[in-house]
Enzyme design. Sequence first.
Site, short mmCIF file in Angstrom:
data_model
loop_
_atom_site.label_atom_id
_atom_site.label_comp_id
_atom_site.label_asym_id
_atom_site.label_seq_id
_atom_site.Cartn_x
_atom_site.Cartn_y
_atom_site.Cartn_z
N THR A 67 0.79 -1.29 0.03
CA THR A 67 0.16 0.04 -0.19
C THR A 67 1.50 1.23 0.39
O THR A 67 1.82 1.41 -0.03
CB THR A 67 -0.60 -0.22 0.78
OG1 THR A 67 -1.46 0.82 0.89
CG2 THR A 67 -0.49 0.31 2.62
N LYS A 71 3.51 1.42 -3.59
CA LYS A 71 3.21 1.14 -5.46
C LYS A 71 4.01 1.22 -6.56
O LYS A 71 4.31 -0.28 -6.99
CB LYS A 71 1.19 1.08 -5.33
CG LYS A 71 0.73 0.93 -4.48
CD LYS A 71 -1.00 1.08 -4.72
CE LYS A 71 -1.64 0.60 -3.13
NZ LYS A 71 -3.22 0.72 -4.27
N ASN A 92 -0.27 -3.75 -7.13
CA ASN A 92 -0.09 -3.78 -4.88
C ASN A 92 -0.37 -5.40 -4.28
O ASN A 92 -0.66 -5.39 -3.16
CB ASN A 92 -1.61 -3.33 -4.83
CG ASN A 92 -3.09 -4.76 -5.42
OD1 ASN A 92 -2.47 -5.28 -6.13
ND2 ASN A 92 -4.21 -4.71 -5.24
N ASP A 107 -6.32 -3.89 -8.07
CA ASP A 107 -6.67 -3.37 -7.81
C ASP A 107 -7.93 -3.09 -8.54
O ASP A 107 -9.72 -2.73 -8.76
CB ASP A 107 -6.56 -2.00 -7.54
CG ASP A 107 -5.51 -1.70 -5.97
OD1 ASP A 107 -6.43 -2.49 -5.56
OD2 ASP A 107 -4.59 -0.99 -5.84
N GLY A 134 -2.69 6.66 -9.28
CA GLY A 134 -2.71 5.08 -8.85
C GLY A 134 -3.96 4.38 -8.67
O GLY A 134 -4.16 3.66 -9.64
N TYR A 222 -13.33 4.73 1.34
CA TYR A 222 -14.00 3.88 2.39
C TYR A 222 -13.36 4.28 3.35
O TYR A 222 -14.42 3.58 4.59
CB TYR A 222 -13.62 2.61 2.40
CG TYR A 222 -12.43 1.69 2.53
CD1 TYR A 222 -10.85 1.68 1.31
CD2 TYR A 222 -12.26 1.97 4.09
CE1 TYR A 222 -9.71 1.57 1.58
CE2 TYR A 222 -10.59 1.41 4.03
CZ TYR A 222 -9.49 1.18 2.68
OH TYR A 222 -8.52 0.65 2.95
#
Length: 281
Positions: A67, A71, A92, A107, A134, A222
């Site tokens: 993370t 990356k 990732n 991802d 990214g 999130y």
Amino acid sequence: MTPTGSALTAGVIGQPIGHSLSPLMMSRWIQDAGLDAIYTPYIATPHMFAPIVSALFRAGLKGLNVTLPHKTEALRLSHRISDRAERIGAANLLTSIDGEVHADNTDAIGFISALRTSGHDPAAKNALVLGAGGAARAIVDGLIEAGVSGLTICNRSRARAESMRADLAPNAHIGTWDERNDALLEADIVVNATSLGLSDQPELGMDWSQAKSSAIIADSVYVPLETGFLRTASEAGLTTVDGLGMLIEQGRPSFTAFFGQEAPETTDIRSLLIQALATRS
Ligand code: NDP
């Protein structure tokens, strides 16, 4: 089961790492699958990233989720790079296979699976992606592979949007950041792939009045689960998809890569993660 001395080991590496939900998610999948395995968080400064990865793999680690901010560096230290990680320009997921480090990017799959799991197939749809970092690169790659019929990119820095188009999406239309509300007219799927809306960042302000009533509005952020971007879209009567699904769905192929089997469906992992997020706020 309680891990033994033969436990398979994997982890997540970043800086900061204390906020990561991956250890909770992966550990629950390990427990549900009854595996003799452990998933651990590792902190690494940019300077220490390569030596730490190298030492962990030499000590027998199966793989690592990567993370921020590593990356891109993850690609540089890998012996083999998947086509999609190469296109996206970031990894990732690192796995150790026969003494070589393999880099991949889950991802893109994560975002598309999250859309599909929520009942929305992007195939033959017009997408509007806000951002060109990214996450946006992974999301754009996933949308193209999923067969979108049209793609518009609006990013604050036009140069970054143009570079993303050149690398990933030669047919994409580029709008200016100020044109993002007008771009809603044609969009079936609208994605916030910027860092705006994160709990320590300003909100991404939108005027939803020109959006199609059938449009799907998705966020990559999130934390918080309901950003201002999603809340205002919801208030305008639009269907929304939050960023937690992308996190969960990028984790599933990682689990398979580490442990050679699919993540079990036993636990409602989304509820578990929402509970964890609630105790942090
Ligand atoms: P980057 O730093 O690479 O990119 C940030 C993006 O946000 C750029 O497009 C940048 O525009 C834009 N941006 C930042 N500040 C502003 C501002 N004030 N106004 C307009 N645009 C702005 O970050 P990432 O792409 O890695 O991450 C983006 C988001 O994706 C994060 O919130 C992260 O949490 C989320 N993410 C979620 C995942 C998930 O599993 N749900 C997985 C990976 C990421 P510019 O180019 O002009 O600077």
